[in-house]
Design a protein around this motif. Structure first.
Motif: not given
Length: 176
Positions: A139-151
């Motif tokens: 649910k943190a994806l916008l297109g092919d990017q995370f809406v922040g830093l994913a660890l």
């Protein structure tokens, strides 16, 4: 230079450790990290720049009482943002997840944080590429990017330091 407020939710302490690492890297630019269960909306509104973090639990849950935690956390805090005005505030998000154990819900909490702060009028910065991760849905994806830093401290801990440093460098203009 704007002072950065760092707020996190946690149960096991991993998200707190990342918050402390962020504060150490930012030095005098940041205040001491605060657990969201000890904060109010006014505490967050006192900053022009926020770095906000959360783990994702189980099947895409925020930390909080219904996830079996001993203390309140983001689950209980996010509803208090309704009606708050974060217009003019800059928010960067980070999240922890387990892409192998929960590939259908990887860092979903980032998506919940994004929605809440964006709905409150905040400018969200610090999106990161999803390349280099193996998961099915988030649910943190916008297109092919995370809406922040994913660890992923469970499966890619060795990459976290570099990802964190690169992310902080990419958002440093927010408080310069």
């Amino acid at each position: 230079m704007a002072k950065v407020g760092i707020f996190f939710g946690t149960d096991t302490g991993n998200t707190r450790k990342v918050a402390k690492a962020i504060a150490t890297k930012l030095g005098d630019a940041a205040d001491k990290p605060v657990n969201i269960n000890k904060a109010s909306v006014d505490d967050l509104l006192a900053y022009d720049v926020l770095i906000v973090g959360s783990p994702t639990y189980g099947e895409g849950e925020l930390p909080g009482m219904s996830a079996g935690h001993d203390n309140e956390s983001w689950e209980e805090f996010l509803p208090t943002l309704a009606g708050a005005d974060f217009t003019g505030k800059t928010v960067a998000l980070y999240g922890l997840g387990d892409q192998e154990g929960y590939p259908g819900h990887f860092v979903d909490a980032l998506g919940f944080l994004y929605d809440a702060f964006a709905d409150a009028g905040a400018t969200i910065v610090g999106m990161t590429s999803s390349a280099g991760y193996t998961f099915k849905k988030s649910k943190a994806l916008l297109g092919d990017q995370f809406v922040g830093l994913a660890l992923d401290e469970d499966n890619q801990k060795e990459l976290s330091e570099g990802r964190l440093s690169d992310w902080l460098a990419s958002i440093s203009s927010a408080w310069a």
